[in-house]
Write a protein that holds these residues in place. Structure first.
Motif, mmCIF file in Angstrom:
data_model
loop_
_atom_site.group_PDB
_atom_site.id
_atom_site.type_symbol
_atom_site.label_atom_id
_atom_site.label_comp_id
_atom_site.label_asym_id
_atom_site.label_seq_id
_atom_site.Cartn_x
_atom_site.Cartn_y
_atom_site.Cartn_z
ATOM 1 N N UNK A 145 -1.147 6.267 2.722
ATOM 2 C CA UNK A 145 -2.342 5.421 3.245
ATOM 3 C C UNK A 145 -2.072 4.869 4.554
ATOM 4 N N UNK A 146 -0.713 4.048 4.408
ATOM 5 C CA UNK A 146 -0.216 3.555 5.651
ATOM 6 C C UNK A 146 -0.036 4.604 6.903
ATOM 7 N N UNK B 11 -1.731 7.103 7.025
ATOM 8 C CA UNK B 11 -3.208 7.328 7.714
ATOM 9 C C UNK B 11 -3.746 6.436 8.475
ATOM 10 N N UNK B 12 -3.507 5.103 8.123
ATOM 11 C CA UNK B 12 -3.848 4.005 9.207
ATOM 12 C C UNK B 12 -3.311 4.115 10.671
ATOM 13 N N UNK B 13 -1.951 4.707 10.497
ATOM 14 C CA UNK B 13 -1.146 4.661 11.986
ATOM 15 C C UNK B 13 -1.629 5.881 12.593
ATOM 16 N N UNK C 92 -9.560 0.767 14.501
ATOM 17 C CA UNK C 92 -9.988 -0.722 13.921
ATOM 18 C C UNK C 92 -8.952 -1.533 14.265
ATOM 19 N N UNK C 93 -7.703 -1.536 13.814
ATOM 20 C CA UNK C 93 -6.977 -2.409 13.865
ATOM 21 C C UNK C 93 -5.913 -2.476 15.195
ATOM 22 N N UNK C 94 -5.714 -1.402 15.966
ATOM 23 C CA UNK C 94 -5.271 -1.579 17.194
ATOM 24 C C UNK C 94 -6.002 -1.897 18.215
ATOM 25 N N UNK C 95 -6.710 -1.030 18.783
ATOM 26 C CA UNK C 95 -7.756 -1.228 19.607
ATOM 27 C C UNK C 95 -8.719 0.118 19.793
ATOM 28 N N UNK D 254 1.044 -1.064 0.113
ATOM 29 C CA UNK D 254 0.036 -0.063 -0.024
ATOM 30 C C UNK D 254 0.888 1.240 -0.110
ATOM 31 N N UNK E 258 -9.104 4.721 11.948
ATOM 32 C CA UNK E 258 -8.391 3.626 11.762
ATOM 33 C C UNK E 258 -7.670 2.950 12.707
ATOM 34 N N UNK F 205 7.340 4.510 15.026
ATOM 35 C CA UNK F 205 6.955 3.880 13.811
ATOM 36 C C UNK F 205 7.810 4.620 12.695
#
Lengths: 106, 142
Positions: free
Chosen positions: B22-23, B25-27, B35-38, B18, B32, B92
């Protein structure tokens, strides 16, 4: 958290104890006198630290002649490693979740 | 997935097919990260405080502050609330690679304890945190 791990965390909470433990892990057994010289603290001081390390089962103390020798126990490292591995597994999962989420993002 | 467990940190590198934005944004975006972390109010803005919640009820289990958020480096403190005075750090770093993004994550300070932290940590055990303690395992395991 297990009682044992509490004791280990209490033991490694102090910088001098961490150094004593590191020294014993890296090298061979040392006597209380040697440790006392190495850290420039009294035998009494060393003994106090060792007692806490011994309670955490991080160090074993065995008498040899007139001296008492200290050994590091690798078992304690395993406990610490377990603690790390909790987070290790957590981040593995989360990085996978991140990948899945990215795939689903518009 | 590469894994390196140094004495005091966990380091992971993973490539995603990706774009770097985009990545990023997800972080950094609340919807976002939730959704993926908690479930969280996390926002990738320097100085922003955040809490991670357990999925089951509204117990916060991790808290921290964003220390740096400039594309493509994100750093935040990570304080597990069952060891609430022990501050660890999550960093990160994103780089573009092979038409995708390489993500490097370092969670450091995991074995960072000093006397005060430890005392606080053990003191906190009897102060009604127990319910939340259980939750942290849940967040870490789910």
């Amino acid at each position: 958290m297990s009682e044992k791990r509490n004791k280990i965390f209490k033991a490694i909470a102090d910088p001098t104890r961490r150094e004593i433990f590191h020294l014993l892990i890296l090298g061979s057994a040392l006597s209380i006198s040697q440790l006392s010289m190495e850290f420039n603290i009294s035998r009494q001081g060393v003994t106090k630290h060792l007692k806490i390390l011994e309670e955490a089962e991080m160090v074993k103390i065995e008498p040899q002649g007139r001296e008492r020798f200290c050994y590091a126990s690798a078992h304690a490292l395993l406990e610490i490693k377990n603690w790390l591995s909790t987070y290790d597994a957590f981040w593995n999962d989360k990085l996978n979740d991140l990948g899945k989420h990215l795939d689903n993002m518009a | 997935m590469e894994t390196q467990t140094a004495q005091n940190s966990i380091e992971k590198t993973q490539w995603y097919p990706h774009s770097i934005d985009k990545v990023w944004g997800a972080l950094t975006e609340t919807k976002h990260v939730s959704k993926w972390l908690a479930p969280t109010n996390f926002k990738g803005e320097t100085g922003a405080k955040y809490e991670l919640h357990s999925p089951k009820d509204d117990c916060s289990v991790v808290a921290g502050v964003v220390k740096e958020s400039t594309p493509y480096t994100l750093v935040y403190s990570w304080i597990a609330l069952n060891h609430k005075d022990i501050e660890t750090e999550v960093k990160w770093n994103l780089t573009e690679e092979n038409n995708g993004t390489k993500v490097k994550m370092i969670h450091s300070g995991i074995l960072k304890y000093n006397k005060e932290d430890a005392q606080e940590m053990f003191g906190s055990f009897s102060n009604g945190w127990k319910r939340c303690f259980l939750q942290i395992g849940e967040v870490l395991n789910n």
